[in-house]
Design an enzyme around this catalytic site. Structure first.
Site, PDB file in Angstrom:
ATOM      1  CB  SER A   1      -0.950  -0.026   1.063  1.00 40.79           C
ATOM      2  OG  SER A   1      -2.005  -0.780   1.121  1.00 40.79           O
TER       3      SER A   1
ATOM      4  CB  THR B   1      -4.902  -4.841   5.330  1.00 42.07           C
ATOM      5  OG1 THR B   1      -5.094  -6.124   4.728  1.00 42.07           O
ATOM      6  CG2 THR B   1      -3.483  -4.744   6.072  1.00 42.07           C
TER       7      THR B   1
ATOM      8  CE  LYS C   1      -9.391  -5.495   4.218  1.00 42.49           C
ATOM      9  NZ  LYS C   1      -9.529  -5.955   2.913  1.00 42.49           N
TER      10      LYS C   1
ATOM     11  CG  ASP D   1     -11.162  -4.069   0.027  1.00 48.56           C
ATOM     12  OD1 ASP D   1      -9.988  -3.629  -0.488  1.00 48.56           O
ATOM     13  OD2 ASP D   1     -10.964  -4.853   1.061  1.00 48.56           O
TER      14      ASP D   1
ATOM     15  N   GLY E   1     -14.528 -18.830  -0.064  1.00 53.08           N
ATOM     16  CA  GLY E   1     -14.081 -18.273   1.001  1.00 53.08           C
ATOM     17  C   GLY E   1     -15.649 -17.671   1.520  1.00 53.08           C
TER      18      GLY E   1
ATOM     19  N   GLY F   1     -14.807 -14.881   4.186  1.00 53.45           N
ATOM     20  CA  GLY F   1     -14.528 -14.052   5.220  1.00 53.45           C
ATOM     21  C   GLY F   1     -15.036 -12.560   4.668  1.00 53.45           C
TER      22      GLY F   1
HETATM   23  P1  NAP Z   1     -10.599 -13.415   6.087  1.00 53.32           P
HETATM   24  O1  NAP Z   1     -11.662 -12.543   6.610  1.00 53.32           O
HETATM   25  O2  NAP Z   1      -9.493 -13.960   6.962  1.00 53.32           O
HETATM   26  O3  NAP Z   1     -11.317 -14.854   5.432  1.00 53.32           O
HETATM   27  C1  NAP Z   1     -10.274 -15.750   4.700  1.00 53.32           C
HETATM   28  C2  NAP Z   1     -11.242 -16.786   4.177  1.00 53.32           C
HETATM   29  O4  NAP Z   1     -10.390 -17.780   3.836  1.00 53.32           O
HETATM   30  C3  NAP Z   1     -12.258 -17.393   5.320  1.00 53.32           C
HETATM   31  O5  NAP Z   1     -13.632 -17.940   4.935  1.00 53.32           O
HETATM   32  C4  NAP Z   1     -11.416 -18.771   5.631  1.00 53.32           C
HETATM   33  O6  NAP Z   1     -12.298 -19.818   6.229  1.00 53.32           O
HETATM   34  C5  NAP Z   1     -11.001 -18.901   4.480  1.00 53.32           C
HETATM   35  N1  NAP Z   1      -9.550 -19.911   4.481  1.00 53.32           N
HETATM   36  C6  NAP Z   1      -8.676 -19.668   5.258  1.00 53.32           C
HETATM   37  N2  NAP Z   1      -7.677 -20.804   5.128  1.00 53.32           N
HETATM   38  C7  NAP Z   1      -8.421 -21.780   4.326  1.00 53.32           C
HETATM   39  C8  NAP Z   1      -8.073 -22.741   3.766  1.00 53.32           C
HETATM   40  N3  NAP Z   1      -6.869 -23.540   4.141  1.00 53.32           N
HETATM   41  N4  NAP Z   1      -8.958 -23.609   3.187  1.00 53.32           N
HETATM   42  C9  NAP Z   1     -10.200 -23.382   2.695  1.00 53.32           C
HETATM   43  N5  NAP Z   1     -10.505 -21.752   3.283  1.00 53.32           N
HETATM   44  C10 NAP Z   1      -9.704 -21.143   3.702  1.00 53.32           C
HETATM   45  O7  NAP Z   1      -9.711 -12.763   4.857  1.00 53.32           O
HETATM   46  P2  NAP Z   1     -10.071 -11.652   3.797  1.00 53.32           P
HETATM   47  O8  NAP Z   1     -10.289 -10.355   4.117  1.00 53.32           O
HETATM   48  O9  NAP Z   1     -11.719 -12.105   3.367  1.00 53.32           O
HETATM   49  O10 NAP Z   1      -9.246 -11.887   2.676  1.00 53.32           O
HETATM   50  C11 NAP Z   1      -9.106 -13.171   1.927  1.00 53.32           C
HETATM   51  C12 NAP Z   1      -8.061 -13.146   0.867  1.00 53.32           C
HETATM   52  O11 NAP Z   1      -8.317 -12.091  -0.055  1.00 53.32           O
HETATM   53  C13 NAP Z   1      -6.599 -12.769   1.473  1.00 53.32           C
HETATM   54  O12 NAP Z   1      -5.678 -13.688   0.810  1.00 53.32           O
HETATM   55  C14 NAP Z   1      -6.298 -11.419   1.252  1.00 53.32           C
HETATM   56  O13 NAP Z   1      -5.031 -11.151   0.838  1.00 53.32           O
HETATM   57  C15 NAP Z   1      -7.232 -11.267  -0.101  1.00 53.32           C
HETATM   58  N6  NAP Z   1      -7.754  -9.846  -0.474  1.00 53.32           N
HETATM   59  C16 NAP Z   1      -6.827  -9.093  -1.413  1.00 53.32           C
HETATM   60  C17 NAP Z   1      -7.210  -7.960  -1.777  1.00 53.32           C
HETATM   61  C18 NAP Z   1      -6.608  -7.248  -2.901  1.00 53.32           C
HETATM   62  O14 NAP Z   1      -6.715  -5.893  -2.900  1.00 53.32           O
HETATM   63  N7  NAP Z   1      -6.071  -7.859  -3.703  1.00 53.32           N
HETATM   64  C19 NAP Z   1      -8.219  -7.232  -0.860  1.00 53.32           C
HETATM   65  C20 NAP Z   1      -8.786  -7.904   0.194  1.00 53.32           C
HETATM   66  C21 NAP Z   1      -8.605  -9.229   0.158  1.00 53.32           C
HETATM   67  P3  NAP Z   1     -12.610 -19.959   7.638  1.00 53.32           P
HETATM   68  O15 NAP Z   1     -13.707 -18.668   8.013  1.00 53.32           O
HETATM   69  O16 NAP Z   1     -13.111 -21.242   7.778  1.00 53.32           O
HETATM   70  O17 NAP Z   1     -11.453 -19.623   8.471  1.00 53.32           O
END
Ligand code: NAP
Length: 480
Positions: free
Chosen positions: A183, A238, A242, A278, A302, A304
């Site tokens: 960022s 992040t 969030k 986002d 996912g 999350g």
């Molecule tokens: P989060 O709230 O922590 O959610 C993560 C999700 O992934 C949850 O549903 C979790 O399941 C699941 N998960 C984690 N490990 C797993 C595994 N081994 N197998 C299956 N499911 C799994 O995170 P988030 O904020 O939603 O972000 C998710 C991803 O998006 C991250 O990689 C983040 O870096 C990326 N992201 C990218 C941007 C961008 O600008 N490119 C922006 C935002 C997010 P549980 O609930 O069961 O734990």
């Protein structure tokens, strides 16, 4: 880089806080008393006993001179360093001095401090020293940090200062971990492309500075208080903050409220307003790839914060069908139910019935469906066969986060589909490589990251930008 110099009473937390802050910020740590002891080959108490306090104070000034030569180090001083103005002048030359202000009653009652030589003489001596030195600490410091809550709270405040976020300055991003963030590079590039923050040392440079700030879970309250007081102008949010940040804001815009997550906070006249850029960012990246949520069948992996936002945005933009697949079925179902409840497009189309909850397919069938499913191999393949846009919103594929057990489900995707991997650490994750192998278009998370930053910068700058042009330049630079 200026040193961060910590002053305060013995037991105020200078060394423990200083060590933790140095580690988080990747800075060197120097403990002046430990350096004096090392050079003398004896403890401070032994130096006092053998040579007297006057000699110790001489040694302390010599050490202050050496410590002042350091750059970008966190320096923990001895409690009496303020007794000589010379010491403080030396340390202030290249140092930002922070007085760690801890109540002597709390120090006296702290079991960790019980073994300190000063307390061996009774708490009364500590109170006497505090009375004598407090004015000196306040006078010589650039900032005072009240260490009156827990350790994490004090560390949150210290990190804000360590990251240069002291009164009246700039922007930043908070998260834990935060070391990987791109960022600062992106926002600084956007500011620079608009002629902001360029003149080193000027007020403008400070006002458009952008720093990574490490704020741990549980440290949000302290961070927000410090942000209000410091005059920080805004910050991005992040993992893992969030959702939690929403409890600390004065206002939250509708999209962020409906997505249930905030990634951008604008601070104006002491008020903190939360936004979510986002989902708009991903939508822009998807459009760049020639796709649109409207009328598309969208599958998100996912459950999350990011997945919820994607599902909500897709539903709100009129997707024909939205599926959320998670390793925990109940979370996927809850996510889908929530989207069915809040997505305006669906509620509008489905009428009053649909606004009340899940499962009443009559209304949804006309517009589309929002389903929550367990992420089993069969469900993945079944969903893929009925998908135009597939979004990976799990950390799978991110360095150190493991990968999909099998990517066979991609074979089921229609050939004209799009695969979006929100992971942006690697240009091509295994998911994207496999998609390419079978002739399916893919995009990584960089486009989303850049566009969400641009949308945040529009809020920070209070104007619309030529997003496509700026995004193309930054994405091009980062992809090299
Ligand atoms: P989060 O709230 O922590 O959610 C993560 C999700 O992934 C949850 O549903 C979790 O399941 C699941 N998960 C984690 N490990 C797993 C595994 N081994 N197998 C299956 N499911 C799994 O995170 P988030 O904020 O939603 O972000 C998710 C991803 O998006 C991250 O990689 C983040 O870096 C990326 N992201 C990218 C941007 C961008 O600008 N490119 C922006 C935002 C997010 P549980 O609930 O069961 O734990």
């Amino acid at each position: 880089m200026r040193n961060i110099v910590l002053t305060g009473l013995p037991g105020s937390g200078k060394t423990t806080l200083g060590l933790a802050a140095a580690e988080l910020a990747g800075l060197d740590f120097r403990d002046m008393d430990a350096e004096i002891e090392r050079a003398a080959g004896m403890s401070v108490s032994e130096i006092f006993a053998a040579w007297g306090e006057a000699r110790f104070r001489e040694m302390e000034t010599e050490e202050a001179r050496r410590a002042a030569e350091a750059t970008g180090a966190v320096i923990s001083t001895g409690g009496g360093v303020v007794l000589r103005e010379d010491n403080m002048r030396l340390l202030a030359k290249n140092g930002f001095i922070i007085f760690i202000d801890r109540d002597p009653t709390a120090i006296a009652g702290d079991v960790e401090c019980a073994g300190r030589p000063l307390l061996a003489e009774g708490a009364a001596r500590l109170f006497g020293i505090s009375k004598e030195r407090r004015p000196l600490y306040l006078k010589s410091a650039h900032a005072a940090l009240a260490n009156d809550g827990g350790f994490q709270e004090a560390l949150g405040k210290l990190m804000l200062l360590v990251n240069g976020e002291h009164p009246g300055k700039g922007f930043g991003v908070i998260g834990d971990p935060i070391g990987h963030t791109r960022s600062p590079e992106i926002h600084k590039a956007v500011f620079a492309a608009h002629g902001l923050g360029l003149a080193e040392g000027s007020g403008d440079a400070a006002a458009w500075d952008y720093k990574a700030m490490h704020v741990k879970r549980g440290g949000l309250g302290a961070f927000v208080r410090a942000a209000r007081e410091s005059g920080l102008r805004g910050f991005n949010v992040t993992i893992p903050h969030k959702q939690d940040i929403m409890d600390f804001l004065d206002d939250i815009d509708e999209e962020a409220r409906l997505c249930g997550a905030v990634n951008t906070v604008v601070i104006k006249e002491g008020r903190l307003t939360g936004h979510n850029t986002d989902m708009g960012g991903l939508q822009e990246a998807i459009r760049d790839a020639g796709f649109d949520y409207g009328g598309s069948r969208v599958t998100v992996l996912g459950t999350g914060g990011a997945a919820a936002g994607v599902a909500y945005k897709a539903a709100a933009c009129g997707a024909a069908r939205v599926r959320a697949l998670g390793r925990r079925k109940e979370r996927a179902e809850a996510l889908a139910a929530n989207v069915r409840r809040v997505a305006p497009g669906i509620a509008e189309e489905a009428g009053a019935d649909m606004g009340t909850g899940a499962g009443k397919r009559g209304g949804l069938a006309r517009r589309g469906e929002v389903l929550g499913l367990e992420m089993s191999p069969d469900a993945l393949a079944e969903a893929a066969a009925d998908t135009d846009i597939l979004v990976n919103a799990t950390p799978l594929g991110m360095e150190g986060a493991g990968d999909f057990e099998s990517l066979g489900f991609l074979e089921a995707l229609p050939r004209g589909a799009l695969v979006c991997d929100l992971v942006y650490g690697r240009s091509k994750t295994a998911l994207l490589k496999k998609a390419e192998e079978i002739g399916i278009k893919g995009i990584n998370g960089l486009g989303m990251l850049v566009y969400q930053a641009l949308l945040a910068d529009e809020l920070y700058m209070g104007r619309t930008l030529d997003r496509r042009r700026v995004a193309a330049t930054i994405i091009g630079r980062f992809s090299r």
